[in-house]
Structures are given as C-alpha cells and as structure tokens.
Design a protein around this motif. Structure first.
Motif, PDB file in Angstrom:
ATOM      1  N   ILE A  17       0.853  -1.181   0.000  1.00 23.76           N
ATOM      2  CA  ILE A  17       0.000   0.000   0.000  1.00 23.76           C
ATOM      3  C   ILE A  17       0.889   1.231   0.000  1.00 23.76           C
ATOM      4  O   ILE A  17       1.841   1.320   0.763  1.00 23.76           O
ATOM      5  CB  ILE A  17      -0.904   0.014   1.243  1.00 23.76           C
ATOM      6  N   LYS A  18       0.582   2.196  -0.868  1.00 23.63           N
ATOM      7  CA  LYS A  18       1.347   3.436  -0.888  1.00 23.63           C
ATOM      8  C   LYS A  18       1.127   4.186   0.422  1.00 23.63           C
ATOM      9  O   LYS A  18       0.057   4.106   1.026  1.00 23.63           O
ATOM     10  CB  LYS A  18       0.921   4.294  -2.080  1.00 23.63           C
ATOM     11  N   PRO A  19       2.138   4.945   0.870  1.00 23.67           N
ATOM     12  CA  PRO A  19       2.042   5.588   2.181  1.00 23.67           C
ATOM     13  C   PRO A  19       1.080   6.765   2.232  1.00 23.67           C
ATOM     14  O   PRO A  19       0.905   7.365   3.269  1.00 23.67           O
ATOM     15  CB  PRO A  19       3.490   6.037   2.436  1.00 23.67           C
ATOM     16  N   THR A  20       0.462   7.129   1.111  1.00 25.23           N
ATOM     17  CA  THR A  20      -0.479   8.239   1.104  1.00 25.23           C
ATOM     18  C   THR A  20      -1.610   7.978   2.085  1.00 25.23           C
ATOM     19  O   THR A  20      -2.118   6.880   2.181  1.00 25.23           O
ATOM     20  CB  THR A  20      -1.066   8.411  -0.313  1.00 25.23           C
ATOM     21  N   ASP A  21      -2.012   9.027   2.795  1.00 26.31           N
ATOM     22  CA  ASP A  21      -3.111   8.908   3.761  1.00 26.31           C
ATOM     23  C   ASP A  21      -4.379   9.471   3.126  1.00 26.31           C
ATOM     24  O   ASP A  21      -4.441  10.665   2.822  1.00 26.31           O
ATOM     25  CB  ASP A  21      -2.755   9.681   5.029  1.00 26.31           C
ATOM     26  N   PRO A  22      -5.403   8.634   2.906  1.00 27.00           N
ATOM     27  CA  PRO A  22      -6.626   9.131   2.270  1.00 27.00           C
ATOM     28  C   PRO A  22      -7.591   9.792   3.237  1.00 27.00           C
ATOM     29  O   PRO A  22      -8.672  10.205   2.841  1.00 27.00           O
ATOM     30  CB  PRO A  22      -7.240   7.854   1.708  1.00 27.00           C
ATOM     31  N   SER A  23      -7.212   9.916   4.513  1.00 30.31           N
ATOM     32  CA  SER A  23      -8.176  10.309   5.539  1.00 30.31           C
ATOM     33  C   SER A  23      -8.774  11.684   5.282  1.00 30.31           C
ATOM     34  O   SER A  23      -9.958  11.912   5.567  1.00 30.31           O
ATOM     35  CB  SER A  23      -7.537  10.266   6.929  1.00 30.31           C
ATOM     36  N   LEU A  24      -7.988  12.624   4.748  1.00 36.23           N
ATOM     37  CA  LEU A  24      -8.525  13.967   4.509  1.00 36.23           C
ATOM     38  C   LEU A  24      -9.636  13.932   3.477  1.00 36.23           C
ATOM     39  O   LEU A  24     -10.693  14.546   3.659  1.00 36.23           O
ATOM     40  CB  LEU A  24      -7.411  14.915   4.074  1.00 36.23           C
ATOM     41  N   ALA A  25      -9.423  13.197   2.379  1.00 35.11           N
ATOM     42  CA  ALA A  25     -10.462  13.082   1.354  1.00 35.11           C
ATOM     43  C   ALA A  25     -11.674  12.347   1.894  1.00 35.11           C
ATOM     44  O   ALA A  25     -12.820  12.722   1.617  1.00 35.11           O
ATOM     45  CB  ALA A  25      -9.912  12.370   0.124  1.00 35.11           C
ATOM     46  N   LEU A  26     -11.443  11.310   2.702  1.00 32.90           N
ATOM     47  CA  LEU A  26     -12.557  10.540   3.242  1.00 32.90           C
ATOM     48  C   LEU A  26     -13.382  11.374   4.223  1.00 32.90           C
ATOM     49  O   LEU A  26     -14.590  11.203   4.327  1.00 32.90           O
ATOM     50  CB  LEU A  26     -12.035   9.277   3.930  1.00 32.90           C
ATOM     51  N   MET A  27     -12.723  12.291   4.915  1.00 28.78           N
ATOM     52  CA  MET A  27     -13.430  13.149   5.869  1.00 28.78           C
ATOM     53  C   MET A  27     -14.403  14.095   5.162  1.00 28.78           C
ATOM     54  O   MET A  27     -15.337  14.603   5.782  1.00 28.78           O
ATOM     55  CB  MET A  27     -12.431  13.956   6.702  1.00 28.78           C
ATOM     56  N   GLU A  28     -14.191  14.325   3.869  1.00 27.45           N
ATOM     57  CA  GLU A  28     -15.068  15.221   3.127  1.00 27.45           C
ATOM     58  C   GLU A  28     -16.365  14.543   2.698  1.00 27.45           C
ATOM     59  O   GLU A  28     -17.277  15.203   2.195  1.00 27.45           O
ATOM     60  CB  GLU A  28     -14.323  15.768   1.901  1.00 27.45           C
ATOM     61  N   ILE A  29     -16.456  13.216   2.874  1.00 25.35           N
ATOM     62  CA  ILE A  29     -17.693  12.508   2.563  1.00 25.35           C
ATOM     63  C   ILE A  29     -18.659  12.723   3.724  1.00 25.35           C
ATOM     64  O   ILE A  29     -18.343  12.390   4.867  1.00 25.35           O
ATOM     65  CB  ILE A  29     -17.434  11.005   2.368  1.00 25.35           C
ATOM     66  N   PRO A  30     -19.840  13.281   3.467  1.00 23.90           N
ATOM     67  CA  PRO A  30     -20.779  13.532   4.582  1.00 23.90           C
ATOM     68  C   PRO A  30     -21.168  12.228   5.276  1.00 23.90           C
ATOM     69  O   PRO A  30     -21.233  11.172   4.636  1.00 23.90           O
ATOM     70  CB  PRO A  30     -21.997  14.159   3.872  1.00 23.90           C
ATOM     71  N   PRO A  31     -21.423  12.265   6.567  1.00 22.22           N
ATOM     72  CA  PRO A  31     -21.889  11.059   7.271  1.00 22.22           C
ATOM     73  C   PRO A  31     -23.128  10.486   6.592  1.00 22.22           C
ATOM     74  O   PRO A  31     -24.033  11.227   6.198  1.00 22.22           O
ATOM     75  CB  PRO A  31     -22.212  11.577   8.678  1.00 22.22           C
TER      76      PRO A  31
END
Length: 207
Positions: free
Chosen positions: A3-17
């Motif tokens: 897995i590439k070390p990129t953290d997707p958390s910022l993009a995932l946080m933009e998805i509304p609950p």
C-alpha cells in the motif's frame, strides 16, 4: 503489492456522514458474484496495481456522492437483485458506510459480497481501515488480495482475477455458489444512453 504511504483520511473526511463516494453502480449483474446482483464500485484506492482495470477508481476525490439510504432504496426497488457486491476502488476505505448499507440490505434478505485488495489477515488487524470489522461481520463472501498482473488468470472456471486472490466463504450457505467466472463481461446500457462494461476483461468502462 504494498500500500502506498499516502493517507486518504482527509479526502474521506469530506464525505458527509451517511454517504458513499462511488465510481459506478449497476443492477442485475451476473459476473460479479453468485446470482443476480447489484454492484457498487467505490471511489478511492491506494494500490495502483499494474494492470488494474479500474484506474479511474484510484483517486479519492469526490466522484458520485450518494446517501446510503438512497442506494439501499435503489437496490431494493429491483426485485431481481438477490445480493450486492462491493468493488472498487477499495471498499474497505469506506467500510463504515458500507457496513450500514449491508445491514439494511441483509435485513431485507439480500446477501453481501465484497472484493478487497487487503488480505483477510490485514483486515482483522489493528491497522485495518476504520469499520473493517463491522463490514466483515456483514459479509457472506469476501474475495481478498490485490490483483497481481504476473499471476493473472483468464479462465471461464476461475472466480478470481489473479492466482494469489482467495474466495473466503464466510457464510457456509454459499459454499456451493462460487460459480461466476472472472473473465466474463457484461454491457449495461443506462437510462441516459451511457454504457458500463464490467467483468475482468472488460474492466469498468464508463462510456
């Protein structure tokens, strides 16, 4: 494939609950698991495997944001759908929302399957994406492991795309239903005239 070390958390946080970021969706597929199924391709994957047939799914940027409730209603409105398959992209990066969707669909009698580039062991570990255990608990079938181009299988008898992948039957009722073939393709013509070509050799082409 690491897995590439990129953290997707910022993009995932933009998805509304209560929402999913998806690449595509079809009803009545017969090449993505047993029986007639809805298929959801989620948006976002870190692996970038050589030979990947859904390269447009790699980006974590917003593509189609859809409410879990809306997606459930769409799937359940088609009586031919007996199950749903999560593909991608990497479904387990949106595991919490998919688990919520799966619970609603299972309550209505549908079965649940997912592909993943993670191994089952990785998904059971402390470093798994958030919600992984919740999603695993809802699955009847899991196909795990990354696609490895040098190990590719193009066979009408194989349910996996490369020989390192494994079909994990998590619900014994499906032990004798691993009958789909990884090299078949389907063409779905949508209401707006666009087409989705799905299956290993077809990849997921949105035209």
């Amino acid at each position: 494939m690491e897995i590439k070390p990129t953290d997707p958390s910022l993009a995932l946080m933009e998805i509304p609950p209560g929402y999913l970021n998806i690449m595509g969706y079809v009803d009545q597929s017969e090449v993505n698991g047993p029986g007639c199924r809805a298929v959801i391709w989620v948006q976002g994957c870190l692996r970038e495997c050589p030979g990947c047939f859904n390269t447009n799914s790699w980006s974590f940027e917003a593509n189609q944001l859809i409410a879990v409730d809306t997606l459930a209603e769409n799937i359940l409105s088609n009586p031919r759908n007996t199950g749903v398959t999560f593909s991608g992209g990497e479904p387990f990066w949106q595991a919490t929302a998919l688990a919520s969707l799966a619970r609603r669909l299972k309550a209505a009698g549908l079965n649940i399957m997912s592909f993943t580039g993670f191994t089952l062991k990785q998904l059971q570990s402390q470093s798994a994406p958030p919600g992984s255990q919740e999603l695993l608990e809802q699955l009847d079938i899991l196909v795990d492991g990354p696609f490895v181009e040098s190990l590719a299988i193009n066979s009408p008898d194989s349910p996996v795309s490369s020989s390192n992948q494994r079909v994990r039957v998590l619900n014994p009722a499906f032990q004798d239903q691993i009958t789909w073939a990884s090299d078949q393709i389907e063409v779905h013509i949508l209401k707006d005239g666009s087409r989705i070509v799905t299956g290993y050799q077809g990849g997921l082409e949105l035209t």
